[in-house]
Scaffold this motif. Structure first.
Motif, short mmCIF file in Angstrom:
data_model
loop_
_atom_site.label_atom_id
_atom_site.label_comp_id
_atom_site.label_asym_id
_atom_site.label_seq_id
_atom_site.Cartn_x
_atom_site.Cartn_y
_atom_site.Cartn_z
N SER A 74 0.69 -1.19 0.10
CA SER A 74 -0.36 0.11 0.01
C SER A 74 0.70 1.38 0.36
CB SER A 74 -0.97 -0.20 1.50
OG SER A 74 -1.25 1.21 1.05
N TYR A 75 0.40 2.13 -0.37
CA TYR A 75 0.97 3.24 -1.00
C TYR A 75 0.12 4.53 -1.75
CZ TYR A 75 1.99 2.25 -6.18
OH TYR A 75 2.05 1.98 -7.29
N PRO A 76 -0.10 5.65 -1.26
CA PRO A 76 -0.69 7.20 -2.08
C PRO A 76 -1.70 6.81 -3.21
CG PRO A 76 0.32 7.49 -0.13
CD PRO A 76 1.46 6.23 -0.27
N ASP A 77 -2.48 6.76 -3.25
CA ASP A 77 -2.83 6.74 -4.87
C ASP A 77 -2.44 8.22 -4.93
OD1 ASP A 77 -4.33 6.79 -7.37
OD2 ASP A 77 -6.17 5.50 -6.25
N HIS A 78 -1.50 8.49 -5.94
CA HIS A 78 -1.22 9.85 -6.67
C HIS A 78 -2.26 10.83 -7.23
CE1 HIS A 78 0.41 6.88 -9.09
NE2 HIS A 78 0.08 8.21 -10.18
N PHE A 79 -3.67 9.91 -8.19
CA PHE A 79 -4.74 10.55 -8.47
C PHE A 79 -5.47 11.29 -7.69
CE2 PHE A 79 -3.06 6.75 -11.21
CZ PHE A 79 -3.02 7.20 -12.33
N GLN A 80 -5.84 10.46 -6.70
CA GLN A 80 -6.32 11.58 -5.68
C GLN A 80 -6.06 13.12 -5.41
OE1 GLN A 80 -6.30 10.58 -1.56
NE2 GLN A 80 -4.07 9.82 -2.27
N PHE A 81 -4.78 12.95 -5.73
CA PHE A 81 -4.72 14.94 -6.43
C PHE A 81 -4.77 15.00 -7.37
CE2 PHE A 81 -2.14 12.16 -3.16
CZ PHE A 81 -2.35 12.66 -1.48
N ASP A 82 -3.90 14.87 -8.48
CA ASP A 82 -4.85 15.08 -9.86
C ASP A 82 -6.34 15.66 -10.17
OD1 ASP A 82 -4.37 15.47 -12.69
OD2 ASP A 82 -3.52 13.79 -13.36
N PRO A 83 -6.16 17.18 -10.23
CA PRO A 83 -7.39 17.61 -10.82
C PRO A 83 -7.77 17.01 -12.54
CG PRO A 83 -6.20 19.12 -10.46
CD PRO A 83 -5.18 18.04 -10.23
N GLU A 84 -7.11 16.22 -13.50
CA GLU A 84 -7.29 15.40 -14.19
C GLU A 84 -7.70 14.45 -14.14
OE1 GLU A 84 -7.60 17.66 -17.15
OE2 GLU A 84 -7.11 19.61 -15.58
N SER A 85 -7.52 13.79 -12.91
CA SER A 85 -8.29 12.44 -12.32
C SER A 85 -9.50 12.37 -12.87
CB SER A 85 -7.56 11.67 -11.92
OG SER A 85 -7.78 10.73 -12.03
N PRO A 86 -10.06 11.52 -13.12
CA PRO A 86 -11.16 11.47 -12.36
C PRO A 86 -11.35 10.20 -11.80
CG PRO A 86 -10.78 9.25 -14.26
CD PRO A 86 -9.81 9.92 -14.49
N TYR A 87 -9.85 9.70 -10.73
CA TYR A 87 -10.13 9.44 -9.02
C TYR A 87 -9.91 10.94 -8.79
CZ TYR A 87 -9.93 5.06 -11.11
OH TYR A 87 -10.56 4.11 -12.31
N PHE A 88 -9.39 12.31 -9.06
CA PHE A 88 -9.14 13.18 -8.09
C PHE A 88 -10.32 12.87 -6.68
CE2 PHE A 88 -9.81 18.36 -7.34
CZ PHE A 88 -9.35 18.23 -6.63
N ASP A 89 -9.75 13.49 -5.57
CA ASP A 89 -10.63 13.48 -4.03
C ASP A 89 -10.08 15.16 -4.19
OD1 ASP A 89 -12.04 14.45 -2.46
OD2 ASP A 89 -11.35 11.84 -1.97
N PRO A 90 -10.98 16.34 -3.74
CA PRO A 90 -10.48 17.11 -3.73
C PRO A 90 -10.77 17.70 -2.28
CG PRO A 90 -12.76 17.54 -4.80
CD PRO A 90 -12.69 16.26 -4.38
N LYS A 91 -11.02 16.65 -1.40
CA LYS A 91 -11.02 17.03 -0.18
C LYS A 91 -10.06 16.24 0.49
CE LYS A 91 -15.85 17.33 0.52
NZ LYS A 91 -17.32 16.43 1.10
N SER A 92 -8.84 15.36 -0.41
CA SER A 92 -7.94 14.96 -0.05
C SER A 92 -6.56 15.74 0.13
CB SER A 92 -7.33 13.98 -1.05
OG SER A 92 -6.57 12.24 -0.32
N ASP A 93 -5.65 15.41 0.85
CA ASP A 93 -4.75 15.73 1.66
C ASP A 93 -3.59 15.44 1.82
OD1 ASP A 93 -2.35 17.16 2.55
OD2 ASP A 93 -4.36 18.18 4.83
N PRO A 94 -2.49 15.92 0.40
CA PRO A 94 -1.32 14.53 0.26
C PRO A 94 -0.39 14.31 1.80
CG PRO A 94 -1.09 16.41 -1.37
CD PRO A 94 -2.55 17.10 -0.67
N GLU A 95 -1.12 15.28 2.60
CA GLU A 95 0.16 15.26 4.13
C GLU A 95 -0.89 13.88 4.97
OE1 GLU A 95 2.78 16.52 5.68
OE2 GLU A 95 2.98 17.46 3.39
#
Length: 152
Positions: free
Chosen positions: A70-91
């Motif tokens: 397991s490691y962070p799904d980087h797509f959650q931070f990509d506004p261009e991705s269908p998996y983007f999550d604006p509430k997710s925080d890289p920290e």
């Protein structure tokens, strides 16, 4: 080592796609219960049934091995991705993924056959209302499904 079943829609990502890529990240899980399993329980070396869902022939089609835990799904931070999550925080990432490696195709085992097999009655996949894309498989269930392929 543990056993898992990962669901995928073959029109989006199939066992053939995994075979051609050899290793792939397993991203896009956006259910908290499935996320918790990916994050906390799926480990390096675990074995995975690849299961085709949302298609004409739903069922187990192959095996993969977890090659990166397991490691962070980087797509959650990509506004261009269908998996983007604006509430997710890289920290404090909300979503996680693992990497899997293709092992082999299996002779197809349909959901209908699995539901009809009393040895699989307690498997989350065959229980009503179970829609998780990641789920555990017991040793006995793993062996039973392998037996159902007629290859083992």
């Amino acid at each position: 080592m543990a056993y898992w079943l990962f669901k995928t829609e073959p029109d989006t990502f199939s066992i053939d796609t995994l075979k051609s890529q050899k290793v792939s990240l397993w991203e896009g899980v956006r259910n908290y219960q499935a996320r918790n399993m990916l994050r906390d329980e799926v480990k390096l070396g675990d074995q995975v049934f690849i299961y085709h869902s949302s298609c004409k022939d739903v069922g187990v089609v192959g095996i993969a091995t977890v090659v990166k835990a397991s490691y962070p799904d980087h797509f959650q931070f990509d506004p261009e991705s269908p998996y983007f999550d604006p509430k997710s925080d890289p920290e404090s990432p909300r979503w996680f993924m693992v990497d899997i490696e293709y092992q082999r195709h299996l002779r197809f085992v349909s959901l209908k056959r699995m539901k009809a097999n009393p040895a699989l009655a307690e498997m989350p996949l065959v229980k009503k209302g179970s829609r998780l894309s990641v789920m555990p498989v017991t040793d006995a269930q793993w062996q039973e499904i392998l037996t159902m392929t007629g290859q083992f």
